[in-house]
Design a protein around this motif. Structure first.
Motif, PDB file in Angstrom:
ATOM      1  N   PHE A 319       0.805  -1.199   0.000  1.00  0.00           N
ATOM      2  CA  PHE A 319       0.000   0.000   0.000  1.00  0.00           C
ATOM      3  C   PHE A 319       0.852   1.269   0.000  1.00  0.00           C
ATOM      4  O   PHE A 319       0.436   2.302  -0.519  1.00  0.00           O
ATOM      5  CB  PHE A 319      -0.926   0.006   1.217  1.00  0.00           C
ATOM      6  CG  PHE A 319      -1.951   1.110   1.182  1.00  0.00           C
ATOM      7  CD1 PHE A 319      -3.092   0.990   0.418  1.00  0.00           C
ATOM      8  CD2 PHE A 319      -1.758   2.274   1.915  1.00  0.00           C
ATOM      9  CE1 PHE A 319      -4.039   2.004   0.382  1.00  0.00           C
ATOM     10  CE2 PHE A 319      -2.690   3.291   1.878  1.00  0.00           C
ATOM     11  CZ  PHE A 319      -3.839   3.154   1.115  1.00  0.00           C
ATOM     12  N   ARG A 320       2.072   1.200   0.576  1.00  0.00           N
ATOM     13  CA  ARG A 320       2.921   2.395   0.651  1.00  0.00           C
ATOM     14  C   ARG A 320       3.296   2.905  -0.732  1.00  0.00           C
ATOM     15  O   ARG A 320       3.350   4.122  -0.967  1.00  0.00           O
ATOM     16  CB  ARG A 320       4.189   2.081   1.451  1.00  0.00           C
ATOM     17  CG  ARG A 320       3.949   1.930   2.948  1.00  0.00           C
ATOM     18  CD  ARG A 320       5.275   1.727   3.689  1.00  0.00           C
ATOM     19  NE  ARG A 320       5.073   1.640   5.119  1.00  0.00           N
ATOM     20  CZ  ARG A 320       5.014   2.699   5.927  1.00  0.00           C
ATOM     21  NH1 ARG A 320       5.140   3.917   5.407  1.00  0.00           N
ATOM     22  NH2 ARG A 320       4.820   2.556   7.216  1.00  0.00           N
ATOM     23  N   SER A 321       3.553   2.000  -1.666  1.00  0.00           N
ATOM     24  CA  SER A 321       3.978   2.416  -3.004  1.00  0.00           C
ATOM     25  C   SER A 321       2.808   2.674  -3.942  1.00  0.00           C
ATOM     26  O   SER A 321       2.919   3.454  -4.890  1.00  0.00           O
ATOM     27  CB  SER A 321       4.895   1.349  -3.619  1.00  0.00           C
ATOM     28  OG  SER A 321       4.191   0.126  -3.764  1.00  0.00           O
ATOM     29  N   VAL A 326      -3.465   7.051  -8.748  1.00  0.00           N
ATOM     30  CA  VAL A 326      -4.824   7.246  -9.249  1.00  0.00           C
ATOM     31  C   VAL A 326      -4.900   6.651 -10.650  1.00  0.00           C
ATOM     32  O   VAL A 326      -4.037   6.912 -11.485  1.00  0.00           O
ATOM     33  CB  VAL A 326      -5.195   8.739  -9.292  1.00  0.00           C
ATOM     34  CG1 VAL A 326      -6.580   8.916  -9.905  1.00  0.00           C
ATOM     35  CG2 VAL A 326      -5.156   9.336  -7.895  1.00  0.00           C
ATOM     36  N   HIS A 327      -5.919   5.848 -10.910  1.00  0.00           N
ATOM     37  CA  HIS A 327      -6.073   5.187 -12.201  1.00  0.00           C
ATOM     38  C   HIS A 327      -7.204   5.848 -12.989  1.00  0.00           C
ATOM     39  O   HIS A 327      -8.286   6.109 -12.443  1.00  0.00           O
ATOM     40  CB  HIS A 327      -6.370   3.704 -12.023  1.00  0.00           C
ATOM     41  CG  HIS A 327      -5.292   2.954 -11.300  1.00  0.00           C
ATOM     42  ND1 HIS A 327      -4.202   2.408 -11.944  1.00  0.00           N
ATOM     43  CD2 HIS A 327      -5.132   2.681  -9.980  1.00  0.00           C
ATOM     44  CE1 HIS A 327      -3.421   1.818 -11.056  1.00  0.00           C
ATOM     45  NE2 HIS A 327      -3.962   1.969  -9.868  1.00  0.00           N
TER      46      HIS A 327
END
Length: 362
Positions: A319-321, A326-327
């Motif tokens: 989750f950090r990377s 945003v997709h």
């Protein structure tokens, strides 16, 4: 000769026996007439009760995204007919059960419609109205009767930053004292309850609930036509027939959006983002701040985007990377319906693609 002449020729004992026999015949004929008459009256009462209790409060042709006022008028007309019929029925045990069931459904529906009409804002005296602000947001939660899930969701919403500036709308499709009590525990923002008026709870054995003559889900079209069940000529795109408990979720979904954008006095002019959740969604504290950031990004990077999705069903291992990514993708209902937000312009575009009967069509 006559019966009198025949009786005069009889001895006294024979006369007394003849009188007794004649009286017995009269009593038997009278008893038979009373029995037949009573059976006819009971048969008439059963037919009246069957006709009344099977009469739907709304017909398929009248089932539209209506306003509470329209629904109230229809319900009042039907209940007046039911009440008149109830007064004329014999007090049988079966009739008493039917009247009690109709009364329970009616009381729940009337309470729900009354709440829809009032649009009462809970905590309105504690929190100012921010709906005119450029960053105002409405959060809508579609709920049924899963109190345990809803309880956890309320706790998660309580931790959201700037939640005191949001309007929280709880959209029910089941009238429950337990769920209502949970709503009353919300003390961190302004809250409004609305109720979907065509719930299975209000119409348990008639359309839009489960009608006894509904076609079974997996029956073929040919079998359905032979059987003559409801909507036999129109299975869905997968050749299945309507399942009330699932179609109710879809109908509730459409109704609440229509009601919020076009029906409610409180929100019909609101032009900001409306965020849609369900009762089993657990939110993070940055829910509103992330929505505002994505809204700003949408203006600069994707002005033609219609929806903003804050949730995803895919499991994220790192989750950090990937948490800040945003997709920009095409909308898929099964993938992007968790925590999605849209504005009035998107709703108007959706309405142009389908037939919607709302306040603006009156």
């Amino acid at each position: 000769g006559s019966i009198e002449g025949f009786a005069l020729k009889m001895r006294p004992v024979r006369l007394r026996k003849g009188v007794v026999a004649f009286a017995f015949i009269l009593l038997t004929l009278a008893g038979t007439w009373i029995l037949v008459s009573t059976r006819n009256r009971l048969k008439t009462t059963r037919n009246e009760m069957k006709e009344t209790t099977s009469r739907p409060f709304v017909s398929r042709a009248q089932f539209r995204l209506s306003t509470p006022e329209k629904v109230t008028r229809k319900v009042a007309e039907d209940h007046e007919i039911v009440e008149k019929s109830e007064k004329s029925k014999a007090p049988t045990e079966k009739n008493a059960e039917n009247v009690e069931m109709i009364g329970k459904e009616r009381r729940a529906l009337e309470k729900a419609l009354d709440i829809d009409r009032q649009e009462f804002v809970m905590n309105g005296n504690r929190f100012p109205d921010f709906l005119t602000s450029s960053e105002a947001v409405i959060i809508v939660v579609q709920v049924h009767d899963r109190a345990n899930y809803f309880r956890y969701q309320i706790e998660s919403l309580k931790s959201v930053r700037d939640i005191d500036k949001a309007l929280l709308i709880i959209s029910h499709d089941y009238y429950s004292d337990e769920m209502n009590k949970l709503v009353k525990t919300i003390d961190f923002c302004r809250v409004v309850q609305i109720f979907y008026p065509y719930s299975m709870q209000f119409y348990p054995d008639k359309f839009p609930g489960e009608d006894p003559n509904d076609c079974p889900r997996d029956i073929t079209k040919a079998e359905a036509l032979r059987k003559g069940c409801n909507n036999a000529a129109h299975p869905d795109q997968y050749n299945h027939y309507r399942e009330a408990r699932y179609t109710m979720i879809k109908h509730h979904w459409w109704w609440k959006i229509s009601h919020i954008f076009d029906g409610m006095r409180l929100t019909r002019t609101f032009d900001g983002f409306v965020l849609f959740l369900e009762e089993d969604h657990y939110v993070s504290p940055d829910l509103i701040s992330m929505l505002n950031k994505m809204s700003s990004l949408k203006s600069s990077a994707c002005s033609t985007c219609d929806f903003i999705g804050l949730g995803i069903y895919d499991k994220i291992s790192d989750f950090r990377s990937s948490g800040s990514m945003v997709h920009n993708v095409a909308w898929e209902g099964g993938k992007h319906n968790m925590g999605f937000a849209m504005k009035r312009g998107t709703w108007n575009s959706l309405k142009s693609c389908t037939q919607v009967s709302g306040p603006e069509a009156r």
